[in-house]
Scaffold this motif. Structure first.
Motif, PDB file in Angstrom:
ATOM      1  N   ALA A 123       0.859  -0.785  -0.588  1.00 30.18           N
ATOM      2  CA  ALA A 123      -0.191  -0.296  -0.316  1.00 30.18           C
ATOM      3  C   ALA A 123       0.719   1.411   0.232  1.00 30.18           C
ATOM      4  O   ALA A 123       0.208   2.181  -0.447  1.00 30.18           O
ATOM      5  CB  ALA A 123      -0.945   0.243   0.965  1.00 30.18           C
ATOM      6  N   ASP A 124       2.147   1.686   0.585  1.00 29.50           N
ATOM      7  CA  ASP A 124       2.432   2.268   0.575  1.00 29.50           C
ATOM      8  C   ASP A 124       4.178   3.029  -0.779  1.00 29.50           C
ATOM      9  O   ASP A 124       5.106   3.117  -0.673  1.00 29.50           O
ATOM     10  CB  ASP A 124       3.847   2.545   2.518  1.00 29.50           C
ATOM     11  CG  ASP A 124       2.981   1.927   2.874  1.00 29.50           C
ATOM     12  OD1 ASP A 124       2.368   2.693   3.091  1.00 29.50           O
ATOM     13  OD2 ASP A 124       3.277   0.744   3.609  1.00 29.50           O
ATOM     14  N   VAL A 125       3.766   1.704  -1.549  1.00 28.66           N
ATOM     15  CA  VAL A 125       4.300   1.892  -2.758  1.00 28.66           C
ATOM     16  C   VAL A 125       4.074   2.497  -3.672  1.00 28.66           C
ATOM     17  O   VAL A 125       2.680   2.022  -3.929  1.00 28.66           O
ATOM     18  CB  VAL A 125       4.923   0.401  -3.584  1.00 28.66           C
ATOM     19  CG1 VAL A 125       6.110   0.382  -4.551  1.00 28.66           C
ATOM     20  CG2 VAL A 125       5.906  -0.749  -2.367  1.00 28.66           C
ATOM     21  N   ARG A 126       4.668   3.717  -4.407  1.00 32.46           N
ATOM     22  CA  ARG A 126       4.419   4.391  -5.662  1.00 32.46           C
ATOM     23  C   ARG A 126       4.896   3.780  -7.202  1.00 32.46           C
ATOM     24  O   ARG A 126       6.777   3.691  -6.593  1.00 32.46           O
ATOM     25  CB  ARG A 126       4.033   5.722  -4.957  1.00 32.46           C
ATOM     26  CG  ARG A 126       3.089   6.188  -3.786  1.00 32.46           C
ATOM     27  CD  ARG A 126       1.331   5.357  -4.539  1.00 32.46           C
ATOM     28  NE  ARG A 126       0.738   5.912  -2.963  1.00 32.46           N
ATOM     29  CZ  ARG A 126       0.378   5.470  -2.680  1.00 32.46           C
ATOM     30  NH1 ARG A 126       0.641   3.856  -2.642  1.00 32.46           N
ATOM     31  NH2 ARG A 126      -0.496   5.715  -1.320  1.00 32.46           N
ATOM     32  N   PHE A 142      20.731   2.316  -7.571  1.00 37.76           N
ATOM     33  CA  PHE A 142      19.815   3.218  -6.802  1.00 37.76           C
ATOM     34  C   PHE A 142      18.978   3.569  -8.631  1.00 37.76           C
ATOM     35  O   PHE A 142      19.197   2.799  -9.857  1.00 37.76           O
ATOM     36  CB  PHE A 142      20.479   4.280  -7.147  1.00 37.76           C
ATOM     37  CG  PHE A 142      19.454   5.542  -7.067  1.00 37.76           C
ATOM     38  CD1 PHE A 142      19.150   5.961  -5.744  1.00 37.76           C
ATOM     39  CD2 PHE A 142      19.494   6.424  -8.105  1.00 37.76           C
ATOM     40  CE1 PHE A 142      18.417   6.919  -5.442  1.00 37.76           C
ATOM     41  CE2 PHE A 142      17.890   7.364  -7.973  1.00 37.76           C
ATOM     42  CZ  PHE A 142      17.989   7.720  -6.254  1.00 37.76           C
ATOM     43  N   SER A 143      17.588   3.061  -8.157  1.00 35.79           N
ATOM     44  CA  SER A 143      16.631   3.048  -9.271  1.00 35.79           C
ATOM     45  C   SER A 143      15.598   3.410  -8.840  1.00 35.79           C
ATOM     46  O   SER A 143      15.036   4.040  -8.257  1.00 35.79           O
ATOM     47  CB  SER A 143      17.261   1.330  -9.225  1.00 35.79           C
ATOM     48  OG  SER A 143      16.415   0.738  -8.536  1.00 35.79           O
ATOM     49  N   ARG A 144      14.853   3.110 -10.239  1.00 34.81           N
ATOM     50  CA  ARG A 144      13.069   4.011  -9.415  1.00 34.81           C
ATOM     51  C   ARG A 144      11.812   2.958 -10.438  1.00 34.81           C
ATOM     52  O   ARG A 144      11.859   2.196 -11.148  1.00 34.81           O
ATOM     53  CB  ARG A 144      12.920   5.287 -10.349  1.00 34.81           C
ATOM     54  CG  ARG A 144      11.859   5.872 -10.555  1.00 34.81           C
ATOM     55  CD  ARG A 144      12.063   7.437 -10.835  1.00 34.81           C
ATOM     56  NE  ARG A 144      12.113   7.270 -12.762  1.00 34.81           N
ATOM     57  CZ  ARG A 144      11.363   7.075 -13.725  1.00 34.81           C
ATOM     58  NH1 ARG A 144      10.813   7.379 -13.131  1.00 34.81           N
ATOM     59  NH2 ARG A 144      11.672   6.972 -15.247  1.00 34.81           N
ATOM     60  N   ILE A 145      11.010   3.029  -9.608  1.00 34.80           N
ATOM     61  CA  ILE A 145       9.930   1.826  -9.835  1.00 34.80           C
ATOM     62  C   ILE A 145       9.324   2.704 -10.976  1.00 34.80           C
ATOM     63  O   ILE A 145       9.083   3.823 -11.146  1.00 34.80           O
ATOM     64  CB  ILE A 145       8.738   1.946  -8.586  1.00 34.80           C
ATOM     65  CG1 ILE A 145       9.543   1.092  -7.869  1.00 34.80           C
ATOM     66  CG2 ILE A 145       7.206   0.831  -9.184  1.00 34.80           C
ATOM     67  CD1 ILE A 145       8.666   1.306  -6.450  1.00 34.80           C
TER      68      ILE A 145
END
Length: 645
Positions: A123-126, A142-145
């Motif tokens: 629920a906290d992942v965006r 280092f990465s980004r969703i």
């Protein structure tokens, strides 16, 4: 390395592998389960799948891929510490999955990097969340969703009539999070590594290990390094994801986004030009004021070795920027202490002058601010002194008529050294002149009449009014560390506004670029030239005047780095700014835009362009390739100077 069992994960669950349940094998995992499905012994319900789930957890604890690692193994990969590379304890969200491959490639489209997100964290992942994945040697990926998806955990059919009816009766309350896999696609941005006492970055050139724990980035240094954001520079706002500021374990908890403003890695980006684009109500003027306030007082090295404070000249169509002279009463003690702590300039700028264009029959109220007001006029002689024949050409002169205008102006100024506009009109009314030029074949009589009509189309009260000429006000126009605002909303017509703005801006550009400038003050002072509603003055059009103006400003944009001249363009219609000027702009601050053509024109990465129509007031995408990775930023909710009523 710290014991992973001691990791403090804040609001997120601990993703440390649970103790081995003794199975020693992942063969008992149900068909279709993800190899990185870790629940750390959390609830999975009661049923025949519990034992298999526990085995799956055990497998995730052995990233080497073959059950439990042998005692004493020295491959350096028995376990990960959540504080790899010395960062603070952070929020773990899950582990890397190899169910669909694990691949890092030069071509981003060939990269496959997915993370399994544990049930309590989902629920906290965006989208856009910044993550860290450790390597065995303490380097960090280092990465980004970039994508989030649910997938079935087991090979069962949840799309049946019975299942659908039951869930409809219960309002979907029977949904069990642990019955589904939740997978995040990651975009690897950089590898972080220790470089002496500093943190370095390089391109993502290695693949992390299967089952590696994935945690949110919460260390400001790691985030700034991963995104290549300078530690020092001009403050633009705070890093955000989905409109919410990125919070860290530091104090202050936000990550400030700054624009490179020194000569360490090239020229300051102010002299590589800035565009602020946003629709009505997006907060673009608020944002522009906050950024311009940061430039006031900043010092830059000149070619002769001097350091000089930048001057800002801003053309203001709505009489809003002169308010920067005044304090914002909404900035109370808490606000000012916070701004001071983050090194953000704030408060009214005392050295602010409203340089007011004087047009016959028009008056400037000037009631919205307390800045000094100085009237000026544009002398018609500026056409000759600064070589601006296009200033009186108008939009309708064609390529045949423009040379005729040049011939007439040259002849006029040979006879009238400081001639006025009214004198030029009288000069054109001479029938003998018209007949002479026609009979000599120099200017056809029809062309002569067309030029005469266009020249008379200039508003009669623009030139040579009862005020000091702008050519004599260079030390007022440009002051080291000073802000000069030129309001135009009180002028009678769009043509009058265009004439004043182009005359003064061209004067500034010419003196900055000339080898023999008329004004040493302008030439020797670092200058930020701001233009609100820039699309009205720098539009690409098929007429002589537009081409001459665009040519001049394109040259200014190209030479800006060398001459310490930065363009600061503000517009709600970026698609109308001429491409030769637009493509010289390095830094783009894009606030809410609803028009698809406008969004396409700013040329920002698609992953961020899709967010632009949904941005709230003050949210923006910053695309500055020579400064950092493209990011989402939230500006200050309060203006650092007076703004509005």
């Amino acid at each position: 390395m710290a014991d992973p069992g001691d990791s403090e994960l804040g609001d997120f669950e601990d993703v440390t592998p649970a103790a081995d349940n003794g199975s020693g094998s992942d063969s008992a995992a149900p068909s279709g389960t993800d190899d990185a499905t870790v629940e750390g012994g959390t609830e999975r319900g009661t049923g025949p799948d519990d034992a298999a789930a526990a085995d799956d957890t055990s497998a995730a604890g052995d990233p080497s891929g073959g059950g439990n690692a042998p005692a004493g193994s020295d491959d350096g990969f028995e376990q990960y510490a959540m504080d790899a590379a010395g960062g603070p304890a952070a929020a773990g969200i899950g582990t890397l999955s190899v169910a669909q491959g694990l691949r890092v490639a030069e071509d981003g489209d060939d990269t496959t990097l997915k993370a399994f997100v544990t049930a309590n964290n989902r629920a906290d992942v965006r989208l856009g969340t910044y993550l860290l994945v450790p390597y065995p040697d303490d380097e960090l990926l280092f990465s980004r969703i970039t994508a989030l998806e649910y997938a079935q955990e087991f090979h069962t059919d949840d799309a049946t009539e019975l299942t659908a009816r039951r869930r409809l009766r219960n309002g979907g309350s029977e949904f069990t999070e642990a019955d589904y896999k939740f997978v995040a696609d990651l975009d690897p941005t950089a590898v972080l590594f220790e470089d002496g006492d500093e943190l370095g970055r390089r391109m993502a050139d290695r693949v992390p290990k299967p089952g590696a724990p994935v945690r949110q980035a919460t260390d400001p240094e790691q985030i700034k390094t991963g995104l290549a954001i300078p530690e020092e520079g001009v403050f633009l706002g705070h890093l955000s994801v989905g409109g919410e500021k990125v919070h860290t374990a530091a104090e202050p908890p936000t990550v400030d986004y700054r624009l490179k403003d020194d000569y360490a890695d090239g020229d300051p980006l102010v002299f590589r030009h800035t565009l602020v684009a946003g629709g009505t109500g997006s907060g673009k003027t608020h944002a522009a004021k906050n950024v311009l306030r940061q430039y006031l007082g900043r010092r830059y090295e000149m070619d002769d070795g001097r350091d000089a404070s930048a001057a800002v000249v801003m053309f203001d169509p709505q009489d809003e920027y002169a308010q920067m002279h005044d304090d914002n009463p909404a900035l109370d003690g808490d606000w000012t202490r916070r701004l001071d702590r983050e090194g953000i300039e704030h408060g009214g700028h005392d050295d602010t002058v409203a340089l007011v264009p004087k047009e016959a029959g028009a008056s400037y109220p000037g009631e919205g601010h307390r800045a000094e007001q100085v009237e000026f006029t544009v002398p018609f002689s500026i056409v000759d002194e600064y070589d601006m024949p296009w200033l009186v050409a108008g939009a309708a002169l064609n390529d045949n008529q423009y040379p005729a205008l040049l011939r007439l102006l040259n002849r006029f100024f040979r006879n009238y050294d400081d001639g006025t506009y009214e004198q030029f009109l009288s000069f054109l009314d001479d029938p003998a002149l018209k007949e002479e030029l026609h009979e000599s074949g120099r200017v056809h009589e029809a062309t002569y009449d067309a030029v005469k009509r266009r020249v008379r189309g200039i508003p009669s009260g623009v030139f040579d009014q009862d005020a000091r000429p702008i050519t004599e006000l260079d030390t007022t126009l440009v002051r080291s560390g000073g802000l000069t605002v030129i309001p135009t909303y009180h002028l009678s017509s769009a043509r009058a506004k265009e004439t004043f703005v182009l005359a003064v801006s061209a004067l500034l550009v010419d003196d900055k670029l000339s080898n023999d400038p008329n004004s040493g003050r302008i030439d020797e002072t670092p200058l930020v030239l701001g233009m609100d509603e820039a699309h009205n003055f720098l539009a690409d059009a098929d007429n002589v005047q537009a081409r001459k103006v665009i040519q001049k400003f394109t040259e200014a944009a190209k030479q800006g780095r060398k001459e310490r001249l930065g363009l600061f363009l503000v517009t709600q219609d970026p698609q109308d700014v001429a491409e030769p000027v637009f493509k010289q702009v390095n830094t783009r601050l894009v606030l809410n835009l609803g028009d698809e053509d406008a969004i396409r024109s700013v040329n920002i990465p698609p992953s961020l362009a899709g967010k632009v129509p949904y941005m709230e007031k003050g949210q923006m995408v910053v695309y500055s390739p020579d400064n950092s990775e493209p990011v989402e930023v939230t500006g200050l909710s309060e203006c650092v100077t007076r703004h509005g009523e």
